[in-house]
Design a protein around this motif. Structure first.
Motif, PDB file in Angstrom:
ATOM      1  N   LEU A  19      -1.853   5.188  17.898  1.00 14.81           N
ATOM      2  CA  LEU A  19      -1.295   4.837  16.593  1.00 14.81           C
ATOM      3  C   LEU A  19      -0.460   3.566  16.694  1.00 14.81           C
ATOM      4  O   LEU A  19      -0.556   2.677  15.831  1.00 14.81           O
ATOM      5  N   ALA A  20       0.358   3.458  17.741  1.00 17.23           N
ATOM      6  CA  ALA A  20       1.188   2.263  17.914  1.00 17.23           C
ATOM      7  C   ALA A  20       0.328   1.010  18.033  1.00 17.23           C
ATOM      8  O   ALA A  20       0.640  -0.039  17.443  1.00 17.23           O
ATOM      9  N   GLU A  21      -0.748   1.097  18.788  1.00 13.93           N
ATOM     10  CA  GLU A  21      -1.652  -0.046  18.946  1.00 13.93           C
ATOM     11  C   GLU A  21      -2.273  -0.449  17.612  1.00 13.93           C
ATOM     12  O   GLU A  21      -2.382  -1.639  17.292  1.00 13.93           O
ATOM     13  N   GLU A  22      -2.667   0.545  16.830  1.00 15.22           N
ATOM     14  CA  GLU A  22      -3.293   0.275  15.537  1.00 15.22           C
ATOM     15  C   GLU A  22      -2.280  -0.323  14.557  1.00 15.22           C
ATOM     16  O   GLU A  22      -2.598  -1.234  13.791  1.00 15.22           O
ATOM     17  N   LEU A  40       8.391   0.913  29.887  1.00 12.15           N
ATOM     18  CA  LEU A  40       8.954  -0.016  28.914  1.00 12.15           C
ATOM     19  C   LEU A  40       8.168  -1.321  28.834  1.00 12.15           C
ATOM     20  O   LEU A  40       7.721  -1.730  27.757  1.00 12.15           O
ATOM     21  N   ALA A  41       7.998  -1.982  29.965  1.00 16.08           N
ATOM     22  CA  ALA A  41       7.314  -3.278  29.977  1.00 16.08           C
ATOM     23  C   ALA A  41       5.868  -3.140  29.529  1.00 16.08           C
ATOM     24  O   ALA A  41       5.352  -4.012  28.800  1.00 16.08           O
ATOM     25  N   GLU A  42       5.225  -2.045  29.929  1.00 17.55           N
ATOM     26  CA  GLU A  42       3.816  -1.828  29.564  1.00 17.55           C
ATOM     27  C   GLU A  42       3.649  -1.777  28.048  1.00 17.55           C
ATOM     28  O   GLU A  42       2.732  -2.378  27.480  1.00 17.55           O
ATOM     29  N   PHE A  43       4.548  -1.066  27.382  1.00 19.32           N
ATOM     30  CA  PHE A  43       4.435  -0.957  25.924  1.00 19.32           C
ATOM     31  C   PHE A  43       4.798  -2.284  25.253  1.00 19.32           C
ATOM     32  O   PHE A  43       4.140  -2.698  24.296  1.00 19.32           O
ATOM     33  N   ASN A  44       5.817  -2.939  25.749  1.00 24.53           N
ATOM     34  CA  ASN A  44       6.201  -4.236  25.179  1.00 24.53           C
ATOM     35  C   ASN A  44       5.064  -5.246  25.248  1.00 24.53           C
ATOM     36  O   ASN A  44       4.934  -6.128  24.389  1.00 24.53           O
ATOM     37  N   ASP A  45       4.230  -5.135  26.292  1.00 20.46           N
ATOM     38  CA  ASP A  45       3.149  -6.086  26.514  1.00 20.46           C
ATOM     39  C   ASP A  45       1.912  -5.819  25.659  1.00 20.46           C
ATOM     40  O   ASP A  45       0.983  -6.630  25.653  1.00 20.46           O
ATOM     41  N   ILE A  46       1.868  -4.688  24.955  1.00 15.35           N
ATOM     42  CA  ILE A  46       0.697  -4.379  24.122  1.00 15.35           C
ATOM     43  C   ILE A  46       0.498  -5.474  23.086  1.00 15.35           C
ATOM     44  O   ILE A  46      -0.599  -5.981  22.883  1.00 15.35           O
ATOM     45  N   GLN A 224      -8.542   6.660  17.430  1.00 14.32           N
ATOM     46  CA  GLN A 224      -8.393   5.405  16.693  1.00 14.32           C
ATOM     47  C   GLN A 224      -8.712   5.599  15.213  1.00 14.32           C
ATOM     48  O   GLN A 224      -8.022   5.075  14.335  1.00 14.32           O
ATOM     49  N   LYS A 225      -9.748   6.389  14.918  1.00 14.73           N
ATOM     50  CA  LYS A 225     -10.083   6.665  13.519  1.00 14.73           C
ATOM     51  C   LYS A 225      -8.966   7.466  12.858  1.00 14.73           C
ATOM     52  O   LYS A 225      -8.644   7.260  11.678  1.00 14.73           O
TER      53      LYS A 225
END
Length: 278
Positions: A19-22, A40-46, A224-225
């Motif tokens: 959901l965050a990516e979408e 933390l860094a992994e999510f910030n880099d999305i 994703q849907k």
């Protein structure tokens, strides 16, 4: 292009991550909570500039308030809350310990409750907001072997129904999302089980447990849907109170409604006639 600020709990994997990516792809800002420093860094880099990770445990009230305060101070508003953090639990009611029940309730119910309560002052001040409570088809209909999880999600739904009535006049909408089986890690790392297995429940709770664990990675639902549907709901003028996701969830909800109607019809003549005689 939209410019909402979302606050999503539990974004390290599963529904929360998808959901965050979408949301970020849609152009909105996403505050995502994780429980480990390395995440933390992994999510910030999305999506740099759109995704912002915060370290938070939904079972820590002080940490919740500090995180939401910091997020609001940074962005100036908080438009959408998604209470996604949680985990499943397998086992018959008798097999589960009271400690098991409390641990599941602490995260799935009290965690969501505490985050919601900490978010509401900001949404009330804004006069607007959307709250998405990630429940489950299991929050509407129980299954043998899933009673601990059912209890936590039933509690979440009961609280959220009342909350929806309370905050509607304040410009805040609440939607309870009820996914069926989706291809996340729910049946893998996001699920626990009772330590004891009693043979008396082999034909009920154990069958369900084996089915759940057996189709891990093969569930019908596409996360994703599902995320795209949640985005539509958040942007809808009149969002639903309940949103089953996937054909299995719709079937489960309809079957429960049929069962309730059958019981009402069979017993109404006897059980409704309980008033004082005049």
């Amino acid at each position: 292009m939209s410019d909402k600020v979302w606050f999503i709990t539990g974004v390290s994997s599963g529904f929360g991550r998808t959901l965050a990516e979408e949301v970020a792809r849609n152009g909105d800002k996403v505050i995502g909570t994780v429980r480990q420093l390395g995440q933390l860094a992994e999510f910030n880099d999305i999506s740099p500039g759109n995704t912002f990770a915060y370290l938070m445990d939904v079972t820590n009230p002080d940490g919740i308030k500090a995180t939401i305060d910091a997020a609001f101070n940074h962005f100036g508003r908080l438009d959408v809350l998604v209470n996604n953090a949680g985990f499943g639990f397998l086992g018959a009611v008798e097999e589960a310990t009271i400690k098991d029940f409390r641990e599941v309730m602490e995260t799935n119910f009290f965690g969501a409750l505490q985050v919601t309560q900490a978010m509401l002052p900001y949404m009330r001040k804004q006069g607007s907001g959307r709250i998405i409570q990630m429940s489950s088809a299991a929050g509407f209909r129980s299954t043998a072997g899933f009673g601990v999880y059912n209890a936590s999600k039933f509690a979440l739904e009961g609280m959220s129904e009342a909350l929806a009535l309370e905050v509607a006049p304040l410009g805040i909408h609440v939607t309870i999302v009820e996914p069926g089986p989706f291809r996340t890690n729910f049946a893998g790392s996001s699920i626990k089980a009772a330590k004891q297995e009693m043979p008396e429940y082999d034909a009920s709770a154990r069958v369900f447990k084996n089915n759940i664990l057996g189709y891990a990675g093969q569930q019908e639902g596409d996360p994703q849907k599902a995320a795209q549907v949640i985005l539509q709901v958040v942007n809808a003028e009149n969002p639903p109170l309940r949103l089953p996701l996937g054909s299995t969830a719709f079937t489960a909800v309809r079957n429960k409604l049929k069962q309730v109607e059958q019981d009402l019809s069979a017993w109404e003549e006897v059980a409704a006639n309980t008033s004082y005689s005049q």
